[in-house]
Design a protein around this motif. Structure first.
Motif, PDB file in Angstrom:
ATOM      1  N   LYS A 299       1.162  -1.359   0.025  1.00  0.00           N
ATOM      2  CA  LYS A 299      -0.074   0.616   0.113  1.00  0.00           C
ATOM      3  C   LYS A 299       0.943   1.722   0.128  1.00  0.00           C
ATOM      4  CE  LYS A 299      -4.674  -1.433   1.965  1.00  0.00           C
ATOM      5  NZ  LYS A 299      -5.166  -1.500   3.650  1.00  0.00           N
ATOM      6  N   MET A 300       2.118   1.582   0.472  1.00  0.00           N
ATOM      7  CA  MET A 300       2.733   2.541   1.035  1.00  0.00           C
ATOM      8  C   MET A 300       3.418   2.853  -0.383  1.00  0.00           C
ATOM      9  SD  MET A 300       5.864   3.679   3.013  1.00  0.00           S
ATOM     10  CE  MET A 300       4.825   3.745   5.032  1.00  0.00           C
ATOM     11  N   VAL A 301       3.647   1.948  -0.739  1.00  0.00           N
ATOM     12  CA  VAL A 301       4.567   0.866  -2.779  1.00  0.00           C
ATOM     13  C   VAL A 301       3.336   2.154  -3.699  1.00  0.00           C
ATOM     14  CG1 VAL A 301       5.424   0.442  -4.582  1.00  0.00           C
ATOM     15  CG2 VAL A 301       5.716  -0.954  -1.845  1.00  0.00           C
ATOM     16  N   ILE A 302       1.952   1.709  -3.305  1.00  0.00           N
ATOM     17  CA  ILE A 302       1.378   2.490  -4.187  1.00  0.00           C
ATOM     18  C   ILE A 302       1.367   3.623  -4.121  1.00  0.00           C
ATOM     19  CG2 ILE A 302      -0.836   2.553  -4.884  1.00  0.00           C
ATOM     20  CD1 ILE A 302      -0.717  -0.511  -4.627  1.00  0.00           C
ATOM     21  N   ARG A 303       1.488   4.210  -2.746  1.00  0.00           N
ATOM     22  CA  ARG A 303       1.007   5.968  -2.709  1.00  0.00           C
ATOM     23  C   ARG A 303       2.674   6.902  -2.849  1.00  0.00           C
ATOM     24  NH1 ARG A 303       0.155   3.293   2.779  1.00  0.00           N
ATOM     25  NH2 ARG A 303      -1.788   3.060   3.082  1.00  0.00           N
ATOM     26  N   ASN A 304       3.256   5.522  -2.614  1.00  0.00           N
ATOM     27  CA  ASN A 304       4.921   6.419  -4.283  1.00  0.00           C
ATOM     28  C   ASN A 304       4.814   6.846  -5.047  1.00  0.00           C
ATOM     29  OD1 ASN A 304       7.484   6.910  -1.818  1.00  0.00           O
ATOM     30  ND2 ASN A 304       6.112   5.757  -0.803  1.00  0.00           N
ATOM     31  N   ILE A 305       4.542   5.618  -5.909  1.00  0.00           N
ATOM     32  CA  ILE A 305       3.913   5.337  -6.834  1.00  0.00           C
ATOM     33  C   ILE A 305       3.427   6.786  -7.598  1.00  0.00           C
ATOM     34  CG2 ILE A 305       3.702   4.395  -9.133  1.00  0.00           C
ATOM     35  CD1 ILE A 305       4.324   1.272  -8.036  1.00  0.00           C
ATOM     36  N   ALA A 306       2.362   6.803  -6.682  1.00  0.00           N
ATOM     37  CA  ALA A 306       0.939   7.236  -6.951  1.00  0.00           C
ATOM     38  C   ALA A 306       1.491   8.372  -6.981  1.00  0.00           C
ATOM     39  CB  ALA A 306      -0.267   7.620  -6.279  1.00  0.00           C
ATOM     40  N   ALA A 307       2.551   9.336  -6.579  1.00  0.00           N
ATOM     41  CA  ALA A 307       3.106  10.649  -6.173  1.00  0.00           C
ATOM     42  C   ALA A 307       4.499  11.440  -7.075  1.00  0.00           C
ATOM     43  CB  ALA A 307       3.532  10.905  -4.308  1.00  0.00           C
ATOM     44  N   THR A 308       4.686  10.166  -7.741  1.00  0.00           N
ATOM     45  CA  THR A 308       5.296   9.996  -8.626  1.00  0.00           C
ATOM     46  C   THR A 308       5.769  11.243  -9.702  1.00  0.00           C
ATOM     47  OG1 THR A 308       5.231   8.520  -9.601  1.00  0.00           O
ATOM     48  CG2 THR A 308       7.050   8.216  -8.115  1.00  0.00           C
ATOM     49  N   GLY A 309       4.229  11.541 -10.018  1.00  0.00           N
ATOM     50  CA  GLY A 309       3.880  12.809 -11.440  1.00  0.00           C
ATOM     51  C   GLY A 309       4.928  13.744 -11.639  1.00  0.00           C
ATOM     52  N   LYS A 310       5.163  14.692 -10.610  1.00  0.00           N
ATOM     53  CA  LYS A 310       5.406  15.792 -10.755  1.00  0.00           C
ATOM     54  C   LYS A 310       7.076  15.995 -11.235  1.00  0.00           C
ATOM     55  CE  LYS A 310       7.526  20.015  -7.138  1.00  0.00           C
ATOM     56  NZ  LYS A 310       7.167  20.455  -5.849  1.00  0.00           N
ATOM     57  N   PHE A 311       7.587  14.546 -10.669  1.00  0.00           N
ATOM     58  CA  PHE A 311       9.203  14.475 -10.907  1.00  0.00           C
ATOM     59  C   PHE A 311       9.123  13.978 -12.918  1.00  0.00           C
ATOM     60  CE2 PHE A 311       8.465  13.245  -6.824  1.00  0.00           C
ATOM     61  CZ  PHE A 311       9.179  13.983  -6.802  1.00  0.00           C
ATOM     62  N   SER A 312       8.422  14.149 -13.730  1.00  0.00           N
ATOM     63  CA  SER A 312       8.141  13.879 -14.922  1.00  0.00           C
ATOM     64  C   SER A 312       8.803  14.961 -15.978  1.00  0.00           C
ATOM     65  CB  SER A 312       6.803  13.427 -15.507  1.00  0.00           C
ATOM     66  OG  SER A 312       7.182  13.915 -16.364  1.00  0.00           O
ATOM     67  N   SER A 313      10.120  14.493 -16.344  1.00  0.00           N
ATOM     68  CA  SER A 313      11.121  15.259 -17.642  1.00  0.00           C
ATOM     69  C   SER A 313       9.637  16.320 -18.428  1.00  0.00           C
ATOM     70  CB  SER A 313      12.314  14.675 -17.989  1.00  0.00           C
ATOM     71  OG  SER A 313      11.331  13.748 -19.465  1.00  0.00           O
ATOM     72  N   ASP A 314       8.440  15.421 -18.395  1.00  0.00           N
ATOM     73  CA  ASP A 314       7.519  16.730 -19.681  1.00  0.00           C
ATOM     74  C   ASP A 314       6.922  17.569 -18.771  1.00  0.00           C
ATOM     75  OD1 ASP A 314       7.804  14.665 -21.652  1.00  0.00           O
ATOM     76  OD2 ASP A 314       6.086  13.193 -20.801  1.00  0.00           O
ATOM     77  N   ARG A 315       6.884  17.820 -17.730  1.00  0.00           N
ATOM     78  CA  ARG A 315       6.307  18.707 -16.943  1.00  0.00           C
ATOM     79  C   ARG A 315       7.464  19.856 -16.776  1.00  0.00           C
ATOM     80  NH1 ARG A 315       7.826  20.885 -12.598  1.00  0.00           N
ATOM     81  NH2 ARG A 315       8.827  19.343 -11.856  1.00  0.00           N
ATOM     82  N   THR A 316       8.689  19.251 -16.539  1.00  0.00           N
ATOM     83  CA  THR A 316       9.756  20.397 -16.888  1.00  0.00           C
ATOM     84  C   THR A 316       9.836  21.159 -17.839  1.00  0.00           C
ATOM     85  OG1 THR A 316      11.099  18.610 -14.761  1.00  0.00           O
ATOM     86  CG2 THR A 316      12.376  20.448 -15.764  1.00  0.00           C
ATOM     87  N   ILE A 317      10.476  20.220 -18.620  1.00  0.00           N
ATOM     88  CA  ILE A 317      10.059  20.564 -20.119  1.00  0.00           C
ATOM     89  C   ILE A 317       9.142  22.233 -20.358  1.00  0.00           C
ATOM     90  CG2 ILE A 317      10.222  20.740 -22.921  1.00  0.00           C
ATOM     91  CD1 ILE A 317      12.206  18.227 -21.859  1.00  0.00           C
ATOM     92  N   THR A 318       7.440  21.571 -19.792  1.00  0.00           N
ATOM     93  CA  THR A 318       6.921  21.583 -20.238  1.00  0.00           C
ATOM     94  C   THR A 318       6.475  23.839 -19.603  1.00  0.00           C
ATOM     95  OG1 THR A 318       4.762  20.294 -21.499  1.00  0.00           O
ATOM     96  CG2 THR A 318       4.239  22.310 -19.965  1.00  0.00           C
ATOM     97  N   GLU A 319       7.060  23.447 -18.304  1.00  0.00           N
ATOM     98  CA  GLU A 319       7.025  24.389 -17.319  1.00  0.00           C
ATOM     99  C   GLU A 319       8.132  25.749 -17.718  1.00  0.00           C
ATOM    100  OE1 GLU A 319       7.618  23.945 -13.724  1.00  0.00           O
ATOM    101  OE2 GLU A 319       6.126  22.983 -12.670  1.00  0.00           O
ATOM    102  N   TYR A 320       9.338  25.436 -18.422  1.00  0.00           N
ATOM    103  CA  TYR A 320      10.287  25.829 -19.330  1.00  0.00           C
ATOM    104  C   TYR A 320      10.209  26.569 -20.328  1.00  0.00           C
ATOM    105  CZ  TYR A 320      14.806  25.104 -16.555  1.00  0.00           C
ATOM    106  OH  TYR A 320      15.513  25.002 -14.809  1.00  0.00           O
ATOM    107  N   ALA A 321       9.637  25.573 -20.947  1.00  0.00           N
ATOM    108  CA  ALA A 321       8.814  26.963 -22.542  1.00  0.00           C
ATOM    109  C   ALA A 321       8.043  27.846 -22.405  1.00  0.00           C
ATOM    110  CB  ALA A 321       8.113  24.903 -23.505  1.00  0.00           C
ATOM    111  N   THR A 322       6.839  27.408 -21.126  1.00  0.00           N
ATOM    112  CA  THR A 322       5.879  27.517 -21.300  1.00  0.00           C
ATOM    113  C   THR A 322       6.348  29.152 -20.200  1.00  0.00           C
ATOM    114  OG1 THR A 322       4.868  27.085 -18.857  1.00  0.00           O
ATOM    115  CG2 THR A 322       4.121  26.760 -21.082  1.00  0.00           C
TER     116      THR A 322
END
Length: 354
Positions: A299-322
């Motif tokens: 259960k703790m593993v699932i909570r950790n996986i669910a919280a990793t979205g912020k660390f996507s390089s796609d998000r980082t690049i999108t923020e830099y771009a905009t």
């Protein structure tokens, strides 16, 4: 059930969609399937280790992994002292309940970094003793991964149960390996340092095993002065471990082999290994206790996986771009490189007009 089956395919392009996994944290079938994926990965890696290192690994043991550049501030030494403490507990009472562990450490030392090379030597010397002691059996194994590299990371990261991120608070600039472990279903034991801080913010500090001094504690200790000997005198397990290293227990042919290491730890350790030793052991005991409850662990593993979205390089690049470059997204389809040259040229022309 796979992630595709429970939350759809959108998370591949938008990792924040993984938050939807929190809705399945109590789903018995999903918990079982997540645990099975991890166990399959562990079995594959155990087979690899047996083939490459001639050490038979218990695939049901906790895979406790610490892979990164070898450096004093990353504190592979703290991990090694814990290994020796576990070994001593087993030797003291071989029939006592013990959660089996396979401790895996890997990384490279800079060519001229003497202390880092001595850290590797200590780890491998401890491994030689632990792995060949019949009283220990399959309860504890220690592996040093040679020539740690991307192709090896691809094998070990998915197989990891516990990710070691234990640098002294205030010394890690960022860290990305901890995020990879988190996304691949490993729980983190670590200090509030580097990316661990953001990971704790996203998943909740209660879903990581946080221990030790915070940045302000380290700063205060720097003002007052760090006295390694005081910890040695008041923590029996630490004293026993250090006495073993200093006496040549792990280097009987050369009892003075680790003198530089012990001198450093006692006299000029900038990264305060002893100061966090006791709390680290207590946190590791909490890890072992939770590991005995596979459902709650997963259960703790699932909570950790669910919280990793912020660390996507796609998000980082999108923020830099905009936010930095002022670039807006486009619906223009970028053809793959194997398409006819004419299609690629047309796309380049269209981009130039934008």
């Amino acid at each position: 059930m796979t992630c595709f089956q429970v939350i759809g395919e959108d998370y591949v392009k938008d990792l924040s969609q993984l938050k939807k996994l929190n809705e399945f944290v109590d789903d018995a079938t999903f918990i079982r399937d997540i645990a099975k994926v991890k166990q399959d990965n562990k079995l594959k890696f155990a087979q690899y280790l047996e083939k490459e290192y001639r050490v038979k690994i218990n695939p049901s043991s906790m895979f406790d992994v610490h892979v990164k550049r070898i450096h004093e501030y990353k504190r592979q030494l703290l991990n090694c002292l814990h290994i020796i403490a576990l070994y001593n507990r087993i030797r003291k009472n071989p029939t006592a309940p013990f959660v089996p562990r396979t401790v895996i450490i890997g990384g490279k030392a800079a060519p001229g970094y003497h202390m880092a090379k001595m850290i590797i030597k200590l780890i491998t010397s401890v491994a030689d003793v632990v792995n060949n002691d019949p009283a220990v059996g399959s309860k504890l194994k220690v592996i040093f991964l040679e020539n740690y590299r991307v192709s090896l990371a691809e094998k070990v990261i998915p197989a990891t149960d516990l990710s070691e991120q234990i640098s002294t608070a205030g010394t890690e600039a960022s860290g990305t390996g901890n995020m990879k472990f988190m996304l691949n279903g490993a729980l983190t034991i670590g200090t509030m340092d580097g990316a661990n801080v953001e990971m704790a913010e996203e998943a909740g500090e209660e879903n990581l095993f946080i221990f030790g001094m915070r940045v302000e504690d380290v700063s205060e200790m720097d003002k007052k002065g760090y006295d390694a000997m005081s910890y040695y005198k008041k923590i029996p397990e630490l004293k026993q471990v250090m006495d073993q290293i200093a006496s040549g227990f792990f280097s009987p042919r050369n009892p003075e082999l680790f003198k530089d290491l012990t001198d450093m730890l006692f006299k000029y350790d900038r990264f305060k290994v002893f100061a966090d030793f006791e709390d680290y052991l207590k946190s590791q005991d909490k890890v072992s206790k939770l590991y005995q409850n596979p459902v709650e662990w997963t259960k703790m593993v699932i909570r950790n996986i669910a919280a990793t979205g912020k660390f996507s390089s796609d998000r980082t690049i999108t923020e830099y771009a905009t936010e930095v470059w002022g670039v807006e997204p486009t619906d223009l389809k970028i053809p793959p490189p194997n398409e006819p040259r004419e299609a690629i040229e047309e796309t380049v022309k269209a981009l130039k007009k934008m």
